[in-house]
Write an enzyme that holds these catalytic residues in place. Sequence first.
Site, PDB file in Angstrom:
ATOM      1  N   ASP A  17       4.127   1.842  -6.660  1.00  0.00           N
ATOM      2  CA  ASP A  17       3.425   0.768  -7.389  1.00  0.00           C
ATOM      3  C   ASP A  17       2.065   0.390  -6.802  1.00  0.00           C
ATOM      4  OD1 ASP A  17       5.842   0.872  -8.678  1.00  0.00           O
ATOM      5  OD2 ASP A  17       6.435  -1.181  -8.223  1.00  0.00           O
ATOM      6  N   LYS A 126       8.995   2.834 -13.880  1.00  0.00           N
ATOM      7  CA  LYS A 126      10.132   1.961 -13.574  1.00  0.00           C
ATOM      8  C   LYS A 126       9.937   0.603 -14.236  1.00  0.00           C
ATOM      9  CE  LYS A 126       9.795   0.290  -9.160  1.00  0.00           C
ATOM     10  NZ  LYS A 126       8.970  -0.944  -9.246  1.00  0.00           N
ATOM     11  N   CYS A 177       9.583  -3.890  -3.902  1.00  0.00           N
ATOM     12  CA  CYS A 177       9.821  -2.557  -4.470  1.00  0.00           C
ATOM     13  C   CYS A 177       9.886  -1.453  -3.422  1.00  0.00           C
ATOM     14  CB  CYS A 177       8.759  -2.252  -5.529  1.00  0.00           C
ATOM     15  SG  CYS A 177       8.898  -3.362  -6.959  1.00  0.00           S
TER      16      CYS A 177
END
Length: 240
Positions: A17, A126, A177
Amino acid sequence: MSPPPPTPFKPALLVVDLQEDFCPPSGALPVPNARDVIAPVNQLLSYPFALKLATKDWHPPSHVSFAANHAGSPPPFVSTTTIEHPLSAAHRYTTTLWPVHCVQHTRGSEFAAGFDCAKVDGTVHKGVDPRVEMYSAFCDPFRWTEAGAVSASGLEQRLKALAITDVYVVGLAMDYCVKATAEDAVAFGFRTWVVRDGTRAVGGEEGARKAEEEMVAKGIRVVSLGDESLGWVEALEASP
Protein backbone atom coordinates in the site's frame (compact mmCIF):
# COMPACT_ATOMS: atom_id res chain seq x y z
CA MET A 1 31.79 -14.84 9.04
CA SER A 2 28.02 -14.56 8.61
CA PRO A 3 25.99 -17.77 8.69
CA PRO A 4 24.68 -19.02 5.35
CA PRO A 5 21.01 -18.62 4.45
CA PRO A 6 18.59 -21.38 5.34
CA THR A 7 18.06 -24.10 2.74
CA PRO A 8 15.99 -23.78 0.67
CA PHE A 9 15.93 -19.98 0.39
CA LYS A 10 13.68 -18.38 -2.22
CA PRO A 11 12.59 -14.90 -1.08
CA ALA A 12 9.78 -12.62 -2.21
CA LEU A 13 9.30 -8.90 -1.54
CA LEU A 14 5.86 -7.47 -0.74
CA VAL A 15 5.49 -3.68 -0.91
CA VAL A 16 2.26 -2.93 0.93
CA ASP A 17 0.00 0.00 0.00
CA LEU A 18 2.65 2.55 -0.93
CA GLN A 19 -0.09 4.84 -2.25
CA GLU A 20 -0.69 8.58 -2.44
CA ASP A 21 -3.57 8.58 0.05
CA PHE A 22 -1.23 7.28 2.75
CA CYS A 23 1.43 9.93 2.08
CA PRO A 24 1.56 13.48 3.44
CA PRO A 25 0.91 16.25 2.80
CA SER A 26 -2.05 15.61 0.50
CA GLY A 27 -3.11 12.04 1.34
CA ALA A 28 -6.56 11.40 2.76
CA LEU A 29 -5.10 9.12 5.46
CA PRO A 30 -1.49 10.28 5.80
CA VAL A 31 1.01 8.15 7.68
CA PRO A 32 3.68 10.30 9.40
CA ASN A 33 6.89 10.46 7.35
CA ALA A 34 5.51 7.94 4.87
CA ARG A 35 7.49 9.29 1.93
CA ASP A 36 10.71 8.48 3.80
CA VAL A 37 10.21 4.81 2.93
CA ILE A 38 10.33 5.33 -0.84
CA ALA A 39 14.14 5.36 -1.13
CA PRO A 40 14.64 2.22 1.02
CA VAL A 41 11.87 0.42 -0.84
CA ASN A 42 13.44 1.31 -4.19
CA GLN A 43 16.76 0.00 -2.89
CA LEU A 44 15.14 -3.31 -1.99
CA LEU A 45 13.54 -3.49 -5.43
CA SER A 46 17.05 -3.57 -6.91
CA TYR A 47 17.76 -6.84 -5.06
CA PRO A 48 17.22 -10.16 -6.88
CA PHE A 49 14.10 -11.33 -5.07
CA ALA A 50 12.45 -14.27 -6.82
CA LEU A 51 9.19 -12.30 -6.85
CA LYS A 52 8.39 -8.64 -6.20
CA LEU A 53 4.78 -7.64 -5.67
CA ALA A 54 3.08 -4.40 -4.69
CA THR A 55 -0.32 -4.23 -3.05
CA LYS A 56 -2.99 -1.59 -3.31
CA ASP A 57 -5.91 -0.77 -1.10
CA TRP A 58 -8.59 -0.81 -3.80
CA HIS A 59 -11.81 0.20 -2.10
CA PRO A 60 -15.22 0.68 -3.67
CA PRO A 61 -16.86 3.97 -2.60
CA SER A 62 -19.31 2.03 -0.40
CA HIS A 63 -16.63 0.36 1.71
CA VAL A 64 -17.63 -0.47 5.27
CA SER A 65 -14.44 1.00 6.76
CA PHE A 66 -15.28 4.54 5.65
CA ALA A 67 -16.75 6.62 8.49
CA ALA A 68 -18.75 8.59 5.92
CA ASN A 69 -20.72 5.45 5.06
CA HIS A 70 -22.18 5.09 8.57
CA ALA A 71 -25.17 6.86 10.11
CA GLY A 72 -24.27 10.30 11.35
CA SER A 73 -20.81 10.14 9.74
CA PRO A 74 -18.97 9.35 12.99
CA PRO A 75 -15.49 10.85 13.30
CA PRO A 76 -12.78 8.72 11.68
CA PHE A 77 -9.78 7.37 13.58
CA VAL A 78 -11.62 7.28 16.93
CA SER A 79 -14.85 5.53 15.88
CA THR A 80 -15.38 1.82 15.27
CA THR A 81 -17.93 -0.49 13.72
CA THR A 82 -18.71 -4.18 14.11
CA ILE A 83 -18.46 -6.27 10.95
CA GLU A 84 -20.39 -9.51 10.71
CA HIS A 85 -19.58 -12.36 8.37
CA PRO A 86 -22.19 -12.13 5.58
CA LEU A 87 -22.97 -15.85 5.89
CA SER A 88 -22.51 -16.32 9.64
CA ALA A 89 -23.62 -13.59 12.06
CA ALA A 90 -21.97 -15.47 14.92
CA HIS A 91 -18.59 -14.42 13.52
CA ARG A 92 -17.82 -10.75 13.87
CA TYR A 93 -15.01 -8.33 14.61
CA THR A 94 -14.60 -4.66 15.45
CA THR A 95 -12.64 -2.36 13.16
CA THR A 96 -11.61 1.29 13.14
CA LEU A 97 -13.46 3.69 10.86
CA TRP A 98 -11.27 5.70 8.50
CA PRO A 99 -11.57 8.69 6.19
CA VAL A 100 -12.51 7.84 2.62
CA HIS A 101 -9.25 6.68 1.04
CA CYS A 102 -7.79 4.66 -1.83
CA VAL A 103 -11.05 4.55 -3.76
CA GLN A 104 -10.63 2.61 -6.98
CA HIS A 105 -9.33 4.64 -9.95
CA THR A 106 -8.80 7.85 -7.94
CA ARG A 107 -5.56 9.77 -7.65
CA GLY A 108 -5.25 8.73 -4.00
CA SER A 109 -5.21 5.07 -5.00
CA GLU A 110 -2.18 5.57 -7.26
CA PHE A 111 1.26 4.45 -6.21
CA ALA A 112 3.24 7.16 -4.42
CA ALA A 113 5.29 9.46 -6.61
CA GLY A 114 8.88 8.26 -6.77
CA PHE A 115 8.08 4.62 -6.00
CA ASP A 116 9.78 2.56 -8.71
CA CYS A 117 6.74 0.37 -9.31
CA ALA A 118 7.99 -0.57 -12.78
CA LYS A 119 10.28 -3.04 -11.00
CA VAL A 120 7.47 -5.05 -9.43
CA ASP A 121 6.17 -8.21 -11.07
CA GLY A 122 2.52 -7.50 -10.34
CA THR A 123 -0.06 -5.71 -8.22
CA VAL A 124 -2.31 -7.34 -5.62
CA HIS A 125 -5.59 -5.53 -4.97
CA LYS A 126 -7.05 -5.74 -1.46
CA GLY A 127 -10.07 -4.35 0.35
CA VAL A 128 -12.21 -4.79 -2.75
CA ASP A 129 -15.24 -6.30 -1.00
CA PRO A 130 -17.32 -3.46 0.50
CA ARG A 131 -18.57 -5.69 3.35
CA VAL A 132 -15.26 -6.44 5.09
CA GLU A 133 -12.02 -4.73 6.01
CA MET A 134 -8.88 -6.34 4.63
CA TYR A 135 -5.67 -5.05 6.12
CA SER A 136 -3.74 -8.14 5.07
CA ALA A 137 -2.65 -8.64 1.48
CA PHE A 138 -3.72 -12.27 1.82
CA CYS A 139 -7.29 -12.27 3.14
CA ASP A 140 -9.80 -10.73 5.51
CA PRO A 141 -9.81 -11.67 9.23
CA PHE A 142 -12.61 -14.20 8.80
CA ARG A 143 -10.09 -16.51 7.13
CA TRP A 144 -9.06 -17.65 10.59
CA THR A 145 -12.59 -18.51 11.75
CA GLU A 146 -14.79 -21.50 11.03
CA ALA A 147 -16.84 -19.31 8.69
CA GLY A 148 -13.89 -18.80 6.34
CA ALA A 149 -12.72 -15.83 4.31
CA VAL A 150 -15.11 -13.48 2.57
CA SER A 151 -12.36 -11.99 0.41
CA ALA A 152 -8.97 -13.49 -0.49
CA SER A 153 -6.43 -12.21 -3.00
CA GLY A 154 -4.88 -15.52 -4.06
CA LEU A 155 -1.50 -14.33 -2.79
CA GLU A 156 -0.89 -17.43 -0.67
CA GLN A 157 -1.37 -19.70 -3.67
CA ARG A 158 0.80 -17.50 -5.89
CA LEU A 159 3.71 -17.62 -3.46
CA LYS A 160 3.43 -21.35 -2.85
CA ALA A 161 3.19 -22.10 -6.57
CA LEU A 162 6.64 -20.52 -6.92
CA ALA A 163 8.00 -22.37 -3.88
CA ILE A 164 8.69 -19.08 -2.05
CA THR A 165 10.18 -19.76 1.38
CA ASP A 166 10.70 -16.25 2.77
CA VAL A 167 8.52 -13.16 2.58
CA TYR A 168 9.96 -9.68 3.19
CA VAL A 169 7.35 -7.01 3.91
CA VAL A 170 7.64 -3.22 3.65
CA GLY A 171 5.21 -0.36 2.98
CA LEU A 172 2.33 1.30 4.80
CA ALA A 173 1.42 1.19 7.51
CA MET A 174 3.52 -0.80 9.94
CA ASP A 175 0.84 -0.98 12.64
CA TYR A 176 -1.97 -2.01 10.29
CA CYS A 177 -1.55 -3.46 6.79
CA VAL A 178 2.15 -4.32 7.02
CA LYS A 179 1.59 -6.02 10.37
CA ALA A 180 -1.51 -7.92 9.20
CA THR A 181 0.25 -9.04 6.02
CA ALA A 182 3.30 -10.24 7.94
CA GLU A 183 1.16 -12.06 10.50
CA ASP A 184 -0.74 -13.89 7.78
CA ALA A 185 2.48 -14.72 5.94
CA VAL A 186 3.97 -16.42 8.98
CA ALA A 187 0.66 -18.16 9.69
CA PHE A 188 0.71 -19.58 6.15
CA GLY A 189 4.14 -21.07 6.81
CA PHE A 190 6.55 -18.55 5.27
CA ARG A 191 9.61 -17.28 7.11
CA THR A 192 8.64 -13.65 7.42
CA TRP A 193 10.69 -10.49 7.69
CA VAL A 194 9.68 -6.83 8.09
CA VAL A 195 12.31 -4.25 7.13
CA ARG A 196 12.06 -1.25 9.47
CA ASP A 197 13.59 1.22 7.03
CA GLY A 198 10.85 0.48 4.51
CA THR A 199 7.82 1.10 6.71
CA ARG A 200 6.20 3.73 8.93
CA ALA A 201 3.29 3.56 11.37
CA VAL A 202 0.01 5.46 11.63
CA GLY A 203 0.76 5.71 15.35
CA GLY A 204 4.24 7.15 14.81
CA GLU A 205 7.17 5.84 16.83
CA GLU A 206 4.96 4.42 19.58
CA GLY A 207 2.77 2.66 17.05
CA ALA A 208 5.86 1.20 15.37
CA ARG A 209 7.31 0.01 18.68
CA LYS A 210 4.09 -1.74 19.70
CA ALA A 211 3.62 -3.29 16.25
CA GLU A 212 7.18 -4.61 16.29
CA GLU A 213 6.71 -6.21 19.70
CA GLU A 214 3.51 -7.92 18.57
CA MET A 215 5.06 -9.19 15.34
CA VAL A 216 8.18 -10.53 17.04
CA ALA A 217 5.96 -12.39 19.52
CA LYS A 218 4.41 -14.20 16.55
CA GLY A 219 7.74 -15.27 15.07
CA ILE A 220 8.24 -12.46 12.56
CA ARG A 221 11.79 -11.11 12.23
CA VAL A 222 11.98 -7.30 12.22
CA VAL A 223 15.28 -6.17 10.71
CA SER A 224 17.00 -3.14 9.22
CA LEU A 225 18.76 -2.58 5.91
CA GLY A 226 22.19 -4.14 6.26
CA ASP A 227 20.85 -7.17 8.13
CA GLU A 228 22.51 -10.42 7.11
CA SER A 229 19.22 -11.77 5.83
CA LEU A 230 19.16 -9.08 3.16
CA GLY A 231 22.75 -9.95 2.34
CA TRP A 232 21.47 -13.43 1.53
CA VAL A 233 19.10 -11.89 -1.00
CA GLU A 234 21.81 -9.75 -2.60
CA ALA A 235 24.08 -12.80 -2.86
CA LEU A 236 21.51 -14.58 -5.01
CA GLU A 237 22.88 -12.62 -7.99
CA ALA A 238 26.04 -14.66 -7.80
CA SER A 239 24.19 -17.94 -7.55
CA PRO A 240 24.15 -20.23 -10.63
